[in-house]
Write a protein that holds these residues in place. Structure first.
Motif, PDB file in Angstrom:
ATOM      1  N   ARG A  19       0.974  -1.509  -0.079  1.00 41.19           N
ATOM      2  CA  ARG A  19      -0.392   0.115   0.243  1.00 41.19           C
ATOM      3  C   ARG A  19       1.229   1.271   0.104  1.00 41.19           C
ATOM      4  NH1 ARG A  19      -2.779   0.214   4.886  1.00 41.19           N
ATOM      5  NH2 ARG A  19      -1.652   1.138   5.723  1.00 41.19           N
ATOM      6  N   THR A  20       1.793   1.273   0.746  1.00 42.94           N
ATOM      7  CA  THR A  20       2.621   2.524   0.416  1.00 42.94           C
ATOM      8  C   THR A  20       3.529   2.766  -0.611  1.00 42.94           C
ATOM      9  OG1 THR A  20       5.298   1.499   1.959  1.00 42.94           O
ATOM     10  CG2 THR A  20       2.645   2.081   3.228  1.00 42.94           C
ATOM     11  N   GLU A  21       4.181   1.172  -1.459  1.00 39.28           N
ATOM     12  CA  GLU A  21       4.771   1.575  -2.303  1.00 39.28           C
ATOM     13  C   GLU A  21       3.682   2.168  -3.792  1.00 39.28           C
ATOM     14  OE1 GLU A  21       6.754  -2.244  -3.221  1.00 39.28           O
ATOM     15  OE2 GLU A  21       6.861  -2.560  -1.649  1.00 39.28           O
ATOM     16  N   PHE A  22       2.334   1.796  -4.115  1.00 37.04           N
ATOM     17  CA  PHE A  22       1.062   2.128  -4.803  1.00 37.04           C
ATOM     18  C   PHE A  22       0.363   3.152  -4.187  1.00 37.04           C
ATOM     19  CE2 PHE A  22       3.162  -2.233  -5.701  1.00 37.04           C
ATOM     20  CZ  PHE A  22       4.040  -2.407  -6.887  1.00 37.04           C
ATOM     21  N   GLY A  24      -1.957   6.392  -4.082  1.00 37.17           N
ATOM     22  CA  GLY A  24      -3.119   7.035  -4.756  1.00 37.17           C
ATOM     23  C   GLY A  24      -4.854   6.477  -4.468  1.00 37.17           C
ATOM     24  N   ASN A  25      -5.296   7.500  -4.637  1.00 42.20           N
ATOM     25  CA  ASN A  25      -6.566   6.849  -5.052  1.00 42.20           C
ATOM     26  C   ASN A  25      -7.355   5.882  -5.826  1.00 42.20           C
ATOM     27  OD1 ASN A  25      -6.917   6.403  -2.332  1.00 42.20           O
ATOM     28  ND2 ASN A  25      -7.742   8.752  -2.277  1.00 42.20           N
ATOM     29  N   ALA A  26      -6.570   6.764  -7.449  1.00 42.06           N
ATOM     30  CA  ALA A  26      -7.228   5.775  -8.726  1.00 42.06           C
ATOM     31  C   ALA A  26      -7.190   4.436  -9.015  1.00 42.06           C
ATOM     32  CB  ALA A  26      -6.160   6.892  -9.848  1.00 42.06           C
ATOM     33  N   SER A  27      -8.252   4.017  -9.296  1.00 42.62           N
ATOM     34  CA  SER A  27      -8.058   2.694 -10.000  1.00 42.62           C
ATOM     35  C   SER A  27      -6.839   2.161 -10.006  1.00 42.62           C
ATOM     36  CB  SER A  27      -9.756   2.651 -11.123  1.00 42.62           C
ATOM     37  OG  SER A  27      -9.393   3.095 -11.526  1.00 42.62           O
ATOM     38  N   SER A  28      -6.735   2.709 -11.260  1.00 42.19           N
ATOM     39  CA  SER A  28      -5.224   2.128 -11.676  1.00 42.19           C
ATOM     40  C   SER A  28      -4.070   1.780 -10.328  1.00 42.19           C
ATOM     41  CB  SER A  28      -4.728   3.505 -12.728  1.00 42.19           C
ATOM     42  OG  SER A  28      -4.492   4.340 -12.591  1.00 42.19           O
ATOM     43  N   SER A  29      -4.416   2.612  -9.673  1.00 41.44           N
ATOM     44  CA  SER A  29      -3.159   2.902  -8.816  1.00 41.44           C
ATOM     45  C   SER A  29      -4.054   1.421  -7.186  1.00 41.44           C
ATOM     46  CB  SER A  29      -2.897   4.040  -7.827  1.00 41.44           C
ATOM     47  OG  SER A  29      -3.074   4.877  -8.103  1.00 41.44           O
ATOM     48  N   GLN A  30      -5.085   1.179  -7.579  1.00 40.92           N
ATOM     49  CA  GLN A  30      -5.986   0.192  -6.576  1.00 40.92           C
ATOM     50  C   GLN A  30      -5.166  -0.987  -7.405  1.00 40.92           C
ATOM     51  OE1 GLN A  30     -10.021   0.589  -5.075  1.00 40.92           O
ATOM     52  NE2 GLN A  30      -9.812   2.668  -5.683  1.00 40.92           N
ATOM     53  N   ARG A  31      -5.721  -1.255  -8.440  1.00 39.07           N
ATOM     54  CA  ARG A  31      -5.521  -1.573  -9.932  1.00 39.07           C
ATOM     55  C   ARG A  31      -4.029  -2.513  -9.688  1.00 39.07           C
ATOM     56  NH1 ARG A  31      -8.686   0.787 -13.832  1.00 39.07           N
ATOM     57  NH2 ARG A  31      -6.537   0.927 -14.496  1.00 39.07           N
ATOM     58  N   ARG A  33      -1.760  -1.895  -6.636  1.00 39.45           N
ATOM     59  CA  ARG A  33      -1.700  -2.685  -5.396  1.00 39.45           C
ATOM     60  C   ARG A  33      -2.113  -3.992  -5.335  1.00 39.45           C
ATOM     61  NH1 ARG A  33      -3.338   2.454  -3.662  1.00 39.45           N
ATOM     62  NH2 ARG A  33      -5.491   2.050  -3.379  1.00 39.45           N
ATOM     63  N   LEU A  34      -3.159  -4.078  -5.897  1.00 41.95           N
ATOM     64  CA  LEU A  34      -3.855  -6.011  -5.572  1.00 41.95           C
ATOM     65  C   LEU A  34      -3.001  -6.723  -6.359  1.00 41.95           C
ATOM     66  CD1 LEU A  34      -6.268  -7.008  -4.670  1.00 41.95           C
ATOM     67  CD2 LEU A  34      -7.823  -6.106  -6.392  1.00 41.95           C
ATOM     68  N   MET A  49      -9.470  -4.427   0.922  1.00 43.82           N
ATOM     69  CA  MET A  49     -10.004  -2.900   2.017  1.00 43.82           C
ATOM     70  C   MET A  49      -8.848  -3.302   3.039  1.00 43.82           C
ATOM     71  SD  MET A  49     -14.260  -3.605   2.413  1.00 43.82           S
ATOM     72  CE  MET A  49     -14.339  -4.487   3.414  1.00 43.82           C
ATOM     73  N   ARG A  50      -9.198  -3.550   3.892  1.00 49.62           N
ATOM     74  CA  ARG A  50      -8.337  -3.095   5.030  1.00 49.62           C
ATOM     75  C   ARG A  50      -6.961  -2.864   4.948  1.00 49.62           C
ATOM     76  NH1 ARG A  50     -10.912  -8.051   8.434  1.00 49.62           N
ATOM     77  NH2 ARG A  50     -12.926  -6.880   9.279  1.00 49.62           N
ATOM     78  N   TYR A  51      -5.589  -3.457   4.500  1.00 51.35           N
ATOM     79  CA  TYR A  51      -4.601  -3.346   3.894  1.00 51.35           C
ATOM     80  C   TYR A  51      -4.039  -2.948   3.274  1.00 51.35           C
ATOM     81  CZ  TYR A  51      -5.422  -6.848   7.898  1.00 51.35           C
ATOM     82  OH  TYR A  51      -6.124  -7.578   8.976  1.00 51.35           O
ATOM     83  N   LEU A  52      -5.229  -2.935   1.935  1.00 49.87           N
ATOM     84  CA  LEU A  52      -4.616  -2.228   0.952  1.00 49.87           C
ATOM     85  C   LEU A  52      -5.343  -1.332   0.085  1.00 49.87           C
ATOM     86  CD1 LEU A  52      -4.506  -5.699  -0.980  1.00 49.87           C
ATOM     87  CD2 LEU A  52      -2.664  -4.093  -0.517  1.00 49.87           C
ATOM     88  N   ASP A  53      -5.927  -1.395   1.386  1.00 48.63           N
ATOM     89  CA  ASP A  53      -6.696   0.166   0.803  1.00 48.63           C
ATOM     90  C   ASP A  53      -7.730   0.359  -0.681  1.00 48.63           C
ATOM     91  OD1 ASP A  53      -8.537   3.180   1.512  1.00 48.63           O
ATOM     92  OD2 ASP A  53      -6.646   3.977   1.093  1.00 48.63           O
TER      93      ASP A  53
END
Length: 97
Positions: A19-22, A24-31, A33-34, A49-53
């Motif tokens: 989560r700290t490496e990637f 941002g809240n943009a869907s691309s950032s979330q993808r 991280r995931l 939800m809890r650890y990757l935001d």
């Protein structure tokens, strides 16, 4: 459907590091991280939800699948801190485009 065990401290720390490496809240950032997390572990909706935001994990999974990633969903029952049980997805990366 199986009952999930609690997230190990090692896995929690690794997911929080992702989560700290990637940022941002943009869907691309979330993808991003995931996908990084899935390259190392299977990940539940709650862990995302809890650890990757990542707050709408099924949508990010769908977007990754549309990009060609093969991600399996296994259903589990998890118990929250309040003692309530929820049916959640456990996502497993099985192949890349």
């Amino acid at each position: 459907m199986t009952k999930e065990k609690a997230t190990s401290p090692e896995k929690k720390a690794a997911l929080e590091m992702i989560r700290t490496e990637f940022k941002g809240n943009a869907s691309s950032s979330q993808r991003a991280r995931l996908l990084e997390a899935l390259s190392r572990y299977s990940v539940t909706t709650f862990e995302a939800m809890r650890y990757l935001d990542v707050y709408h994990c099924p949508a990010r999974i769908l977007q990754l699948r549309k990009q060609g990633y093969k991600i399996a969903t296994h259903w589990q029952t998890v118990e929250t801190e309040s003692g309530d049980k929820h049916r959640v997805g456990l996502y497993v990366l099985e192949g890349q485009p």
